[in-house]
Design a protein around this motif. Structure first.
Motif, mmCIF file in Angstrom:
data_model
loop_
_atom_site.group_PDB
_atom_site.id
_atom_site.type_symbol
_atom_site.label_atom_id
_atom_site.label_comp_id
_atom_site.label_asym_id
_atom_site.label_seq_id
_atom_site.Cartn_x
_atom_site.Cartn_y
_atom_site.Cartn_z
ATOM 1 N N GLY A 1 0.805 -1.219 0.000
ATOM 2 C CA GLY A 1 0.000 0.000 0.000
ATOM 3 C C GLY A 1 0.836 1.266 0.000
ATOM 4 N N ARG A 2 0.130 2.378 0.008
ATOM 5 C CA ARG A 2 0.780 3.689 0.044
ATOM 6 C C ARG A 2 -0.066 4.617 0.916
ATOM 7 N NH1 ARG A 2 0.261 8.355 -3.194
ATOM 8 N NH2 ARG A 2 -1.216 7.292 -4.565
ATOM 9 N N GLY B 136 -7.074 -6.590 2.205
ATOM 10 C CA GLY B 136 -7.601 -7.468 3.248
ATOM 11 C C GLY B 136 -6.557 -7.844 4.285
ATOM 12 N N ALA B 137 -5.328 -8.096 3.824
ATOM 13 C CA ALA B 137 -4.265 -8.496 4.750
ATOM 14 C C ALA B 137 -3.951 -7.360 5.721
ATOM 15 C CB ALA B 137 -3.014 -8.881 3.963
ATOM 16 N N LEU C 118 -4.308 -5.049 11.156
ATOM 17 C CA LEU C 118 -4.630 -3.936 12.056
ATOM 18 C C LEU C 118 -5.671 -4.355 13.096
ATOM 19 C CD1 LEU C 118 -3.615 -1.082 12.382
ATOM 20 C CD2 LEU C 118 -5.540 -0.269 11.005
ATOM 21 N N ARG C 119 -6.572 -5.257 12.694
ATOM 22 C CA ARG C 119 -7.562 -5.784 13.640
ATOM 23 C C ARG C 119 -6.853 -6.563 14.755
ATOM 24 N NH1 ARG C 119 -10.459 -8.875 10.320
ATOM 25 N NH2 ARG C 119 -11.884 -7.206 9.713
ATOM 26 N N VAL D 210 -13.092 0.634 4.414
ATOM 27 C CA VAL D 210 -12.578 0.234 3.088
ATOM 28 C C VAL D 210 -13.535 0.714 2.014
ATOM 29 C CG1 VAL D 210 -11.869 -1.691 1.635
ATOM 30 C CG2 VAL D 210 -11.485 -1.797 4.117
ATOM 31 N N GLY D 211 -12.999 1.417 1.042
ATOM 32 C CA GLY D 211 -13.829 1.946 -0.046
ATOM 33 C C GLY D 211 -14.056 0.920 -1.133
#
Length: 213
Positions: free
Chosen positions: A164-165, A187-188, A193-194, A205-206
């Motif tokens: 990601g960024r 998803g990962a 983070l969960r 999440v968009g």
């Protein structure tokens, strides 16, 4: 059919590359465009900027496969096609290039023109790379998470490790991180983070969208 992923110029960028051959100046100007109309507008802006030039040779290609070029009075296939082929070879789409030629008084021949128009375009592409103005467009999902200050650096590293960024961060009572991930890989990060938060849902999440990665 449009491309699933491609390179283009950052929104608002315009880059220039120039070569000189036997006193003829070739100035390649590249800008991002998203439609044939936008390409036409850019071509007209460059022509207006260089009204006194002998030739303003345009070439553009879109991510949906449409492309066009013109020799603008130069010998057939000596100017527009070499310019277009450099853009293609660089993996670019949704871009328009106009190569302006100021005639230096010496005829270069078809081979010389092909080399000069291609070299000017290559110089502009290289300038875009050097400036960090080339970006990758793909199907992405935006992920927004709100975290404590103390977790910021760790979560920032997690985003990068998971493809990601971080687009930007808003520092208030907590930190809001606005991130973008290749669609399917978010998803990962959400799961990690969960786990980090002990089961608390910290992410929004968009929907999938086509955007800069």
């Amino acid at each position: 059919m449009g491309q699933a992923e491609f390179l283009t110029l950052r929104k608002g960028a315009e880059v220039t590359g120039e070569v000189v051959d036997r006193r003829s100046r070739f100035i390649a100007q590249i800008a991002p465009v998203s439609s044939e109309a936008e390409a036409g507008s850019f071509i007209e802006r460059v022509r207006s900027r260089h009204r006194d030039a002998r030739h303003n040779v345009p070439a553009w290609l879109l991510s949906d496969g449409r492309e066009r070029c013109s020799d603008d009075g130069e010998p057939q296939r000596s100017a527009g096609m070499p310019t277009l082929e450099v853009l293609r070879g660089a993996g670019l789409a949704n871009v328009c290039c106009v190569v302006t030629r100021y005639f230096g008084g010496t005829l270069l021949g078809t081979g010389g023109l092909v080399r000069a128009y291609a070299a000017a375009t290559q110089a502009a592409v290289a300038a875009a790379r050097d400036a960090g103005d080339i970006v990758r467009m793909a199907l992405v999902r935006r992920v927004t998470c709100v975290i404590p200050y103390g977790a910021y650096e760790r979560v920032k590293r997690m985003v990068m490790d998971m493809q990601g960024r971080v687009k930007d961060s808003i520092f208030a009572k907590d930190v809001q991180m606005n991130c973008v991930f290749p669609s399917g890989s978010e998803g990962a990060f959400v799961e990690a983070l969960r786990e980090l938060s002990g089961g608390e849902e910290l992410c929004i999440v968009g929907e999938p969208m086509f955007g800069e990665l």
